[in-house]
Design a protein around this motif. Sequence first.
Motif, PDB file in Angstrom:
ATOM      1  N   TYR A  96      31.117  41.037  52.829  1.00 45.45           N
ATOM      2  CA  TYR A  96      31.005  39.786  53.022  1.00 45.45           C
ATOM      3  C   TYR A  96      31.504  39.667  54.576  1.00 45.45           C
ATOM      4  O   TYR A  96      32.413  39.050  54.936  1.00 45.45           O
ATOM      5  N   LYS A 109      23.334  38.745  49.147  1.00 43.98           N
ATOM      6  CA  LYS A 109      24.325  39.031  48.236  1.00 43.98           C
ATOM      7  C   LYS A 109      24.830  40.379  48.070  1.00 43.98           C
ATOM      8  O   LYS A 109      23.782  41.373  47.785  1.00 43.98           O
ATOM      9  N   LEU A 120      36.175  43.814  50.547  1.00 44.61           N
ATOM     10  CA  LEU A 120      35.441  42.709  49.883  1.00 44.61           C
ATOM     11  C   LEU A 120      36.229  41.612  50.111  1.00 44.61           C
ATOM     12  O   LEU A 120      37.327  41.292  49.756  1.00 44.61           O
ATOM     13  N   ASP A 121      35.845  40.546  51.028  1.00 43.02           N
ATOM     14  CA  ASP A 121      36.582  39.565  51.673  1.00 43.02           C
ATOM     15  C   ASP A 121      35.640  38.398  51.610  1.00 43.02           C
ATOM     16  O   ASP A 121      35.386  37.626  52.522  1.00 43.02           O
ATOM     17  N   PRO A 122      35.444  37.825  50.149  1.00 45.56           N
ATOM     18  CA  PRO A 122      34.597  36.603  50.122  1.00 45.56           C
ATOM     19  C   PRO A 122      35.490  35.373  50.281  1.00 45.56           C
ATOM     20  O   PRO A 122      36.756  35.230  50.082  1.00 45.56           O
ATOM     21  N   GLY A 136      34.492  36.678  44.372  1.00 47.95           N
ATOM     22  CA  GLY A 136      33.556  37.887  44.913  1.00 47.95           C
ATOM     23  C   GLY A 136      32.947  38.606  43.848  1.00 47.95           C
ATOM     24  O   GLY A 136      32.550  37.746  42.938  1.00 47.95           O
ATOM     25  N   LEU A 172      40.491  44.003  48.585  1.00 39.94           N
ATOM     26  CA  LEU A 172      39.879  42.882  48.005  1.00 39.94           C
ATOM     27  C   LEU A 172      40.541  41.588  48.185  1.00 39.94           C
ATOM     28  O   LEU A 172      42.006  41.581  47.945  1.00 39.94           O
ATOM     29  N   ASN A 173      40.118  40.506  48.727  1.00 37.92           N
ATOM     30  CA  ASN A 173      40.717  39.298  48.595  1.00 37.92           C
ATOM     31  C   ASN A 173      40.353  38.530  47.243  1.00 37.92           C
ATOM     32  O   ASN A 173      39.345  38.259  46.857  1.00 37.92           O
ATOM     33  N   ASN A 183      41.080  35.137  45.584  1.00 35.00           N
ATOM     34  CA  ASN A 183      41.519  33.927  46.241  1.00 35.00           C
ATOM     35  C   ASN A 183      42.183  32.979  45.465  1.00 35.00           C
ATOM     36  O   ASN A 183      41.943  32.507  44.125  1.00 35.00           O
ATOM     37  N   ALA A 236      34.380  37.169  37.319  1.00 35.70           N
ATOM     38  CA  ALA A 236      35.348  37.953  38.371  1.00 35.70           C
ATOM     39  C   ALA A 236      36.497  38.559  37.474  1.00 35.70           C
ATOM     40  O   ALA A 236      37.102  39.358  38.184  1.00 35.70           O
TER      41      ALA A 236
END
Length: 404
Positions: free
Chosen positions: A72, A137, A158-160, A164, A191-192, A194, A224
């Motif tokens: 991302y 994507k 991975l930082d959506p 994600g 990984l983010n 959220n 997810a």
Amino acid sequence: MDGSDEALEDAVLDVSGESAGETGLDSSSPFFVSKKAAAVLKHGILKQYVVPFASKVGRYAPDGRVVYLDGYAGPGRYEDGTPGSPALILDEAARIADFRRLDCYFVEKQRKSYGSLATLVGEAQRKGVSAHALKGKVEIHLEQVLERAKGAPLFAFLDPFGLGVSYDALTNQIFGSRRGSTGRHATEILLNFNANAVRRIGGYLNSSKDFPGKNATLEAMDAACGGPWWRDEFRNSADNVEAVRRITNEFAKRVGKAVGASSWQIAVRNRAHHQVAYYLLYFTRHLDGAWLFGEAVSLAQVEWRRALLPPPENGMLFSEADTFDEEEQQREKEWVVGIRRNIQKLQRDIGSFKIDDHLPQVMSGVLGEARQKHIRAAVKELYREGKTGCNGVGDVRKLRITGA
């Protein structure tokens, strides 16, 4: 990575910062106009970690090649010219080009941001950096990137803004497909996860209203998280704070168990008294990675704390920046005191031990804050006081703590 197969116990680190915003924010958002404090933290971790990671694992990779995936990526730079994560990584790739080949893949779905990203990547390519800008994507490009990554270590960022990649893509594709390449320890992920998305989507469970997209959103959360298990965790929590903590812990535990990795959780908030905005989850299959990551997080927090300082104003007699270094030194002294206490407890409980075998216990209370130099300082103090026969000289990880 080389070394032992010991896993670091899952660690939780709680820090504060400026978040990117609520779920649904895309890379054309005003967030990308200027760099926020949370970005300083994230970028500091990447800058401090990716090169040591590439240097370490690249020693055993064909042609010193290490693959970096940013799923991302955004535009690469902020509108004010400040480097985003792609610009930072491309600079690092150029810096280590003489001894490592960092093969970079940046994925971005927003058209405007992709245009800026592609320009940035093109500039890096002309300088000899191996870099690729991919539009769309990350799920569309994942198989292709993983195929290209065969035979090389991989670090995925991975930082959506929101949900994600799916749990299946994370565990079966990114981690699972790597088992037969360069070995089980060649893949690491930052990984983010959220927290804002967890709170928002979890709120749908308590709403009797039916509206377009509700079921699809809940099912996206299922995908997810790797199933609907998170729904009971949310419903059975006393409040949103507990729900986010329980779901994040369980998610990290499930991923770790599925892929044979240990994890770190870094909680990031808008301000110290606010709810967690998101967690940075780090997954590694090797203790070497945990040591490197701990160093990176500690150094990144120094940058982050400095970024939070208010700008000086004309005529000010006193500025918080004036005492910053002094306050940092005091923090370090307190970390050393805590590490000393932990070491002495281990001495009482088990006698002689090697630091590398008891990292979580040695760093209890300061894990992710203190660094190896603080362990060394604590050991040397104990040696000078006659409380151990170890003088603190040599590789910190290999130090064997004995009695006096």
